[in-house]
Design an enzyme around this catalytic site. Structure first.
Site, PDB file in Angstrom:
ATOM      1  N   ARG A   1      10.333 -22.243 -17.039  1.00 53.47           N
ATOM      2  CA  ARG A   1      11.183 -23.318 -17.568  1.00 53.47           C
ATOM      3  C   ARG A   1      11.521 -23.112 -19.040  1.00 53.47           C
ATOM      4  O   ARG A   1      12.504 -23.674 -19.527  1.00 53.47           O
ATOM      5  CB  ARG A   1      10.541 -24.684 -17.290  1.00 53.47           C
ATOM      6  CG  ARG A   1      10.592 -25.043 -15.806  1.00 53.47           C
ATOM      7  CD  ARG A   1       9.909 -26.359 -15.513  1.00 53.47           C
ATOM      8  NE  ARG A   1       8.503 -26.344 -15.768  1.00 53.47           N
ATOM      9  CZ  ARG A   1       7.574 -25.922 -14.920  1.00 53.47           C
ATOM     10  NH1 ARG A   1       7.933 -25.484 -13.737  1.00 53.47           N
ATOM     11  NH2 ARG A   1       6.300 -25.935 -15.244  1.00 53.47           N
TER      12      ARG A   1
ATOM     13  N   GLU B   1      -8.333 -22.547 -16.641  1.00 50.45           N
ATOM     14  CA  GLU B   1      -9.493 -23.361 -16.255  1.00 50.45           C
ATOM     15  C   GLU B   1     -10.373 -22.588 -15.255  1.00 50.45           C
ATOM     16  O   GLU B   1     -11.594 -22.530 -15.385  1.00 50.45           O
ATOM     17  CB  GLU B   1      -8.990 -24.658 -15.627  1.00 50.45           C
ATOM     18  CG  GLU B   1     -10.022 -25.749 -15.610  1.00 50.45           C
ATOM     19  CD  GLU B   1      -9.456 -27.008 -14.979  1.00 50.45           C
ATOM     20  OE1 GLU B   1      -8.225 -27.117 -14.852  1.00 50.45           O
ATOM     21  OE2 GLU B   1     -10.262 -27.865 -14.603  1.00 50.45           O
TER      22      GLU B   1
END
Ligand code: AMP
Length: 175
Positions: A62, A99
Site C-alpha cells: 500500500r 511477533e
C-alpha cells in the site's frame, strides 16, 4: 457553490478481526475509491515533504499507492521496496523480526546512490518494524533517509520510537 472540507478519517474503514482475530484492519480502499479524498491525501502528504528530496521509496504494497502518487505529483522518481522474490535484478535485502518469526524486504542494489536523499512512504505506521527495516535497508545502500510519511499512525503501538531520529509525519492518528 459550497466547497466541502474533506475529512480523510471518513474514508478509512475499520475491519475487525482481519487478517486475524483481535486486529482492527484500517482499510484504505474507500479513500482510494474517492478521487477527491485520494487527491487530498496525496496533497496533504506533499505538505510534509522536506526540501531537497531526491527520491521517494514506497513499501509494498500500500506504500506503492501513496508513494507513487506523491512522486508523480512532485515530478520525482519512485523506488519500490518489495517482499522477497519480486524484484528481478540484483537485490540488497534485510531481515527483521515480527511477533512470530522473521520477514524480509528487498531493494534493487542499483536503485539508490550514495548520498541520495530519500523519503519513505507507507500507508500505515503500526509497531514501526517495517519502516525501521526499510530505513536500514536504504541506509545500507549509502542513501540518507530524511523523512518517513504515513497516512495512518496507530499511536498505541509506539511505532515512532523505532524510527530513530528520522523526521516522521502521519495524516491521521488513532489512539
Ligand atoms: P508495522 O511494521 O507493525 O509498523 O506494520 C506496518 C505495515 O503493516 C504497514 O505496511 C501496514 O500496511 C500494515 N499494517 C499493520 N497493521 C495494520 C492495520 N491495523 N491495518 C492495516 N494495515 C496494517
Amino acid at each position: 457553490m459550497t466547497i466541502q472540507a474533506i475529512h480523510l478519517r471518513d474514508y478509512i474503514r475499520d475491519v475487525p478481526d482481519f487478517p486475524k482475530p483481535g486486529i482492527v484492519f484500517k482499510d484504505i480502499t474507500p479513500l482510494l475509491a474517492d478521487g477527491n479524498a485520494f487527491a487530498e491525501s496525496v496533497s496533504q502528504l506533499s505538505c510534509h515533504m522536506p526540501n531537497d528530496v531526491d527520491i521517494i521509496v514506497g513499501i509494498e504494497s500500500r506504500g506503492f499507492l501513496f508513494g507513487a502518487a506523491l512522486a508523480q505529483q512532485l515530478n520525482m522518481g519512485f523506488v519500490p521496496v518489495r517482499k522477497p522474490g519480486k524484484l528481478p535484478a540484483d537485490v540488497h535485502h534485510i531481515e527483521y523480526e515480527l511477533e512470530y518469526g522473521f520477514d524480509r524486504l528487498e531493494i534493487h542494489r542499483d536503485a539508490l546512490k550514495e548520498g541520495t536523499r530519500v523519503v519513505i512512504v507507507d500507508d500505515l505506521l503500526a509497531t514501526g518494524g517495517t519502516a525501521a527495516a526499510t530505513i536500514k535497508l536504504v541506509e545500507q545502500l549509502g542513501a540518507d533517509v530524511v523523512a518517513c510519511l504515513f497516512v495512518i499512525e496507530l499511536n498505541f503501538l509506539n511505532g515512532r520510537k523505532k524510527l530513530q531520529d528520522v523526521e516522521t509525519h502521519s495524516l491521521l492518528a488513532y489512539d
